[in-house]
Scaffold this active site. Structure first.
Site, PDB file in Angstrom:
ATOM      1  N   TYR A   1       0.800  -1.239   0.000  1.00 48.03           N
ATOM      2  CA  TYR A   1       0.000   0.000   0.000  1.00 48.03           C
ATOM      3  C   TYR A   1       0.830   1.286   0.000  1.00 48.03           C
ATOM      4  O   TYR A   1       0.524   2.209  -0.760  1.00 48.03           O
ATOM      5  CB  TYR A   1      -1.029  -0.029   1.143  1.00 48.03           C
ATOM      6  CG  TYR A   1      -2.229  -0.872   0.762  1.00 48.03           C
ATOM      7  CD1 TYR A   1      -3.329  -0.308   0.119  1.00 48.03           C
ATOM      8  CD2 TYR A   1      -2.240  -2.252   0.990  1.00 48.03           C
ATOM      9  CE1 TYR A   1      -4.401  -1.096  -0.277  1.00 48.03           C
ATOM     10  CE2 TYR A   1      -3.303  -3.042   0.601  1.00 48.03           C
ATOM     11  CZ  TYR A   1      -4.385  -2.458  -0.035  1.00 48.03           C
ATOM     12  OH  TYR A   1      -5.439  -3.236  -0.442  1.00 48.03           O
TER      13      TYR A   1
ATOM     14  N   GLU B   1      -8.838  -7.101   4.144  1.00 45.42           N
ATOM     15  CA  GLU B   1      -8.057  -8.160   3.489  1.00 45.42           C
ATOM     16  C   GLU B   1      -7.440  -9.098   4.535  1.00 45.42           C
ATOM     17  O   GLU B   1      -7.366 -10.307   4.333  1.00 45.42           O
ATOM     18  CB  GLU B   1      -7.003  -7.526   2.552  1.00 45.42           C
ATOM     19  CG  GLU B   1      -7.689  -6.994   1.287  1.00 45.42           C
ATOM     20  CD  GLU B   1      -6.942  -5.919   0.495  1.00 45.42           C
ATOM     21  OE1 GLU B   1      -5.721  -5.768   0.679  1.00 45.42           O
ATOM     22  OE2 GLU B   1      -7.599  -5.234  -0.317  1.00 45.42           O
TER      23      GLU B   1
HETATM   24  C1  HEM Z   1      -6.391   2.374  -1.840  1.00 48.02           C
HETATM   25  C2  HEM Z   1      -5.707   1.630  -2.696  1.00 48.02           C
HETATM   26  C3  HEM Z   1      -6.280   0.786  -3.801  1.00 48.02           C
HETATM   27  C4  HEM Z   1      -7.438   0.920  -4.516  1.00 48.02           C
HETATM   28  C5  HEM Z   1      -8.497   2.017  -4.402  1.00 48.02           C
HETATM   29  C6  HEM Z   1      -7.484  -0.185  -5.457  1.00 48.02           C
HETATM   30  C7  HEM Z   1      -8.510  -0.416  -6.366  1.00 48.02           C
HETATM   31  C8  HEM Z   1      -8.621  -1.534  -7.166  1.00 48.02           C
HETATM   32  C9  HEM Z   1      -9.760  -1.845  -7.999  1.00 48.02           C
HETATM   33  C10 HEM Z   1     -11.010  -0.983  -8.149  1.00 48.02           C
HETATM   34  C11 HEM Z   1      -9.507  -3.028  -8.613  1.00 48.02           C
HETATM   35  C12 HEM Z   1     -10.435  -3.777  -9.590  1.00 48.02           C
HETATM   36  C13 HEM Z   1     -11.301  -4.736  -8.790  1.00 48.02           C
HETATM   37  C14 HEM Z   1     -12.205  -5.553  -9.699  1.00 48.02           C
HETATM   38  O1  HEM Z   1     -13.069  -4.966 -10.338  1.00 48.02           O
HETATM   39  O2  HEM Z   1     -12.024  -6.781  -9.762  1.00 48.02           O
HETATM   40  C15 HEM Z   1      -8.201  -3.476  -8.166  1.00 48.02           C
HETATM   41  C16 HEM Z   1      -7.578  -4.624  -8.593  1.00 48.02           C
HETATM   42  C17 HEM Z   1      -6.251  -4.892  -8.355  1.00 48.02           C
HETATM   43  N1  HEM Z   1      -5.406  -4.208  -7.517  1.00 48.02           N
HETATM   44 FE1  HEM Z   1      -5.903  -2.632  -6.373  1.00 48.02          FE
HETATM   45  N2  HEM Z   1      -6.370  -0.955  -5.304  1.00 48.02           N
HETATM   46  C18 HEM Z   1      -5.603  -0.391  -4.314  1.00 48.02           C
HETATM   47  C19 HEM Z   1      -4.399  -0.873  -3.856  1.00 48.02           C
HETATM   48  C20 HEM Z   1      -3.683  -1.867  -4.451  1.00 48.02           C
HETATM   49  C21 HEM Z   1      -2.354  -2.285  -4.054  1.00 48.02           C
HETATM   50  C22 HEM Z   1      -1.577  -1.700  -2.888  1.00 48.02           C
HETATM   51  C23 HEM Z   1      -1.960  -3.261  -4.905  1.00 48.02           C
HETATM   52  C24 HEM Z   1      -0.639  -3.992  -4.881  1.00 48.02           C
HETATM   53  C25 HEM Z   1       0.314  -3.724  -5.711  1.00 48.02           C
HETATM   54  C26 HEM Z   1      -3.052  -3.488  -5.830  1.00 48.02           C
HETATM   55  C27 HEM Z   1      -3.066  -4.414  -6.841  1.00 48.02           C
HETATM   56  C28 HEM Z   1      -4.170  -4.786  -7.568  1.00 48.02           C
HETATM   57  C29 HEM Z   1      -4.191  -5.911  -8.500  1.00 48.02           C
HETATM   58  C30 HEM Z   1      -3.002  -6.810  -8.845  1.00 48.02           C
HETATM   59  C31 HEM Z   1      -5.497  -5.986  -9.006  1.00 48.02           C
HETATM   60  C32 HEM Z   1      -6.067  -7.037  -9.944  1.00 48.02           C
HETATM   61  C33 HEM Z   1      -5.701  -6.846 -11.353  1.00 48.02           C
HETATM   62  C34 HEM Z   1      -6.349  -7.974 -12.140  1.00 48.02           C
HETATM   63  O3  HEM Z   1      -5.794  -9.086 -12.168  1.00 48.02           O
HETATM   64  O4  HEM Z   1      -7.428  -7.723 -12.701  1.00 48.02           O
HETATM   65  N3  HEM Z   1      -4.080  -2.631  -5.522  1.00 48.02           N
HETATM   66  N4  HEM Z   1      -7.699  -2.564  -7.287  1.00 48.02           N
END
Ligand code: HEM
Length: 141
Positions: free
Chosen positions: A93, A135
């Site tokens: 994060y 989480e």
């Molecule tokens: C406040 C912080 C964060 C927000 C608002 C956020 C938001 C999101 C959203 C909206 C999705 C799509 C969910 C879906 O529709 O399935 C997502 C997926 C994802 N996020 Fe985050 N995220 C945050 C932090 C992080 C962090 C710290 C990481 C780590 C590096 C991360 C890695 C990912 C990954 C790898 C995906 C899935 C991509 C895929 O395979 O489709 N996110 N996140």
């Protein structure tokens, strides 16, 4: 923890300009993230090409609803389940947060005053804490 009134006010006041530039900001964010922390790329190996749009939509929705976060419960639950599937960890994060704040500064330029960046920093880490806690529960279950 609660967000300060000042942060809520600043984030709401800048929600429009951030939403308008959100895709540029999140595109830039991934560029910074993958350059400074190439090891994080692995987590995104199955991501859709429009992942930055999902993040942009989430950031915009968050800013617009910062004083009414209950509206975001369904979206938050979805983020949690996706993050747990790809094994996002608490230590990711701050890395993403720094990249996002750098991207906001780069895209908004002079419009991103130190006060505005500070408010977004507080807001980002507030949401990060919510996601990290949920989480943690999901990993333990
Ligand atoms: C406040 C912080 C964060 C927000 C608002 C956020 C938001 C999101 C959203 C909206 C999705 C799509 C969910 C879906 O529709 O399935 C997502 C997926 C994802 N996020 Fe985050 N995220 C945050 C932090 C992080 C962090 C710290 C990481 C780590 C590096 C991360 C890695 C990912 C990954 C790898 C995906 C899935 C991509 C895929 O395979 O489709 N996110 N996140």
């Amino acid at each position: 923890m609660r967000l300060s009134e000042k942060t809520i006010e600043i984030v709401k006041a800048t929600a429009g300009v951030v939403a308008k530039n959100s895709e540029a900001i999140t595109t830039q964010m991934y560029e910074i993230l993958f350059t400074t922390h190439p090891e994080v790329k692995e987590l995104f190996k199955d991501a859709e090409p429009d992942q930055h749009k999902k993040l942009a939509a989430a950031v915009s929705a968050y800013a617009a609803n910062i004083d009414n976060l209950g509206v975001l419960n369904t979206a938050i639950a979805r983020m949690v389940s996706t993050h747990v599937r790809v094994k996002v960890q608490p230590e990711h994060y701050p890395i993403v947060g720094v990249s996002l704040l750098e991207a906001i500064k780069k895209v908004l330029g002079d419009a991103a005053s130190p006060e505005i960046v500070e408010a977004w920093k507080e807001a980002y880490f507030f949401l990060a804490d919510v996601l990290i806690a949920k989480e943690k529960e999901a990993y333990a279950a």
